[in-house]
Scaffold this active site. Structure first.
Site, short mmCIF file in Angstrom:
data_model
loop_
_atom_site.label_atom_id
_atom_site.label_comp_id
_atom_site.label_asym_id
_atom_site.label_seq_id
_atom_site.Cartn_x
_atom_site.Cartn_y
_atom_site.Cartn_z
N ARG A 37 0.85 -1.18 0.00
CA ARG A 37 0.00 0.00 0.00
C ARG A 37 0.89 1.24 0.00
O ARG A 37 1.94 1.27 0.66
CB ARG A 37 -0.92 0.03 1.23
N GLU B 227 -4.68 7.03 -5.14
CA GLU B 227 -5.14 6.23 -6.27
C GLU B 227 -6.60 6.59 -6.55
O GLU B 227 -7.38 6.76 -5.62
CB GLU B 227 -5.02 4.74 -5.96
N HIS C 196 -1.54 -0.40 -9.82
CA HIS C 196 -2.11 -1.30 -8.80
C HIS C 196 -2.85 -2.46 -9.47
O HIS C 196 -4.04 -2.69 -9.21
CB HIS C 196 -3.06 -0.54 -7.85
#
Length: 340
Positions: free
Chosen positions: A251, A280, A298
């Site tokens: 993360r 994000e 991601h």
């Protein structure tokens, strides 16, 4: 004898692979699917509220590609209570779920830590190699028509000390993948592994500070929790070797972004490979423009195998809960059959 009510499950998103399992479970439970709006969280909330107004549900789950509709909070899921006693996320990380709120209401939250393992570990390996070999710089040079111009010598994995922060399923899988490459593997984890598992992985347990100061490559593979938020910041970068390589598929918020950018600009961090970002889906422009950083959106779990396995894990958790009252891989609880 009074016939028992058919248990109902609300699914946020669509299953792509686990159709046979869904067909089998549909003989026991009723599944209702809603398609989330990938661009408007409020519309997804409206769909959930509408479904809750028409029926009660015993469990709820959601799948990949949920960044645009998270976080999963009381605002979104509140109307599903009090009958809904389980939320399952199709991911290993659950920092985007309000676990405290769920716990106060006697609702289980379960993740799927084994589903994303291979996809994420393979992304970790890809970024590891791209970072060591300076793939972003070389590709950019070629695309600009500058054949090998101004390219520096890069590194091979052989002999590199790789420090893995977080030796869960993903960290272990990554360690297995790099051991044959001749890496020296050290790790730091909340709980030390058993000696036999350390031997199998070729990994040695070290203190957090020793990992920072001695590693040539640092790989972030721990979950994001209050304890790991900004785990790596200015003082941690100061302890690292000059020219260290950083890989993060966990993360973005585990590394303080301002300190990270300064470390790259100063050369403390030679190169980095990132599949996750603080913001994000709109990361800091620095990451998009810096030639020293290999980036991905991601998408470590975006493989057929990983999605299929995760879907099966989600449905297995749902079935276990509806049959026994306890889900697979709960991150809170335990609760009684009727909650708190």
């Amino acid at each position: 004898m009074k016939q028992s009510r058919t248990k109902r499950v609300l699914a946020i998103g669509e299953l792509k692979f686990a159709t046979n399992t869904l067909k089998r479970l549909s003989e026991k439970y009723h599944f209702e699917f809603i398609v989330p709006d990938p661009h408007d969280r409020s519309k997804t909330i409206e769909k959930i509220h509408e479904a809750a107004s028409k029926s009660t549900f015993d469990a709820c789950f959601w799948l990949f590609r949920n960044a645009a509709i998270s976080p999963f909070t009381e605002e979104m899921l509140g109307p599903l209570l009090p009958t809904c006693k389980l939320f399952v996320t199709g991911a290993a990380g659950y920092n985007n779920v309000d676990v405290d709120w769920a716990t106060r209401n006697g609702v289980y939250v379960a993740n799927t830590p084994n589903g994303p393992t291979e996809g994420t570990a393979n992304m970790n390996l890809m970024l590891f190699m791209c970072t060591l070999r300076g793939a972003r710089e070389a590709e950019q040079s070629l695309r600009l028509g500058k054949w090998r111009q101004n390219l520096s010598l890069t590194d091979d994995p052989y002999g590199k000390r790789v420090g893995i922060i977080g030796m869960g399923a993903i960290g272990k899988s990554f360690a297995q993948k790099i051991l044959p490459l001749g890496c020296e593997i050290v790790y730091h984890n909340r709980n030390r592994l058993e000696a036999e598992e350390e031997k199998r992985l070729g990994a040695s347990f070290v203190s957090f500070d020793e990992l920072l100061s001695s590693s040539d490559v640092i790989s972030i593979n721990c979950p994001l929790t209050p304890a790991t938020h900004d785990l790596i910041s200015t003082k941690e970068f100061e302890k690292m070797k000059d020219g260290v390589y950083i890989i993060n598929t966990a993360r973005g918020a585990i590394i303080n972004e301002d300190a990270f950018i300064k470390a790259i600009k100063s050369g403390k961090v030679a190169r980095a490979g990132l599949d996750v970002f603080l913001n994000e889906p709109t990361p800091n422009k620095f990451w998009l423009e810096c030639d020293k950083v290999t980036i991905q959106p991601h998408c470590g779990v975006y493989t057929n195998f990983t999605v299929a396995k995760t879907e099966e894990c989600v449905l297995a958790s749902i079935e276990t809960f509806l049959d026994t009252g306890i889900p697979t891989n709960p991150v809170n609880g335990p609760f009684g059959m009727n909650g708190c």
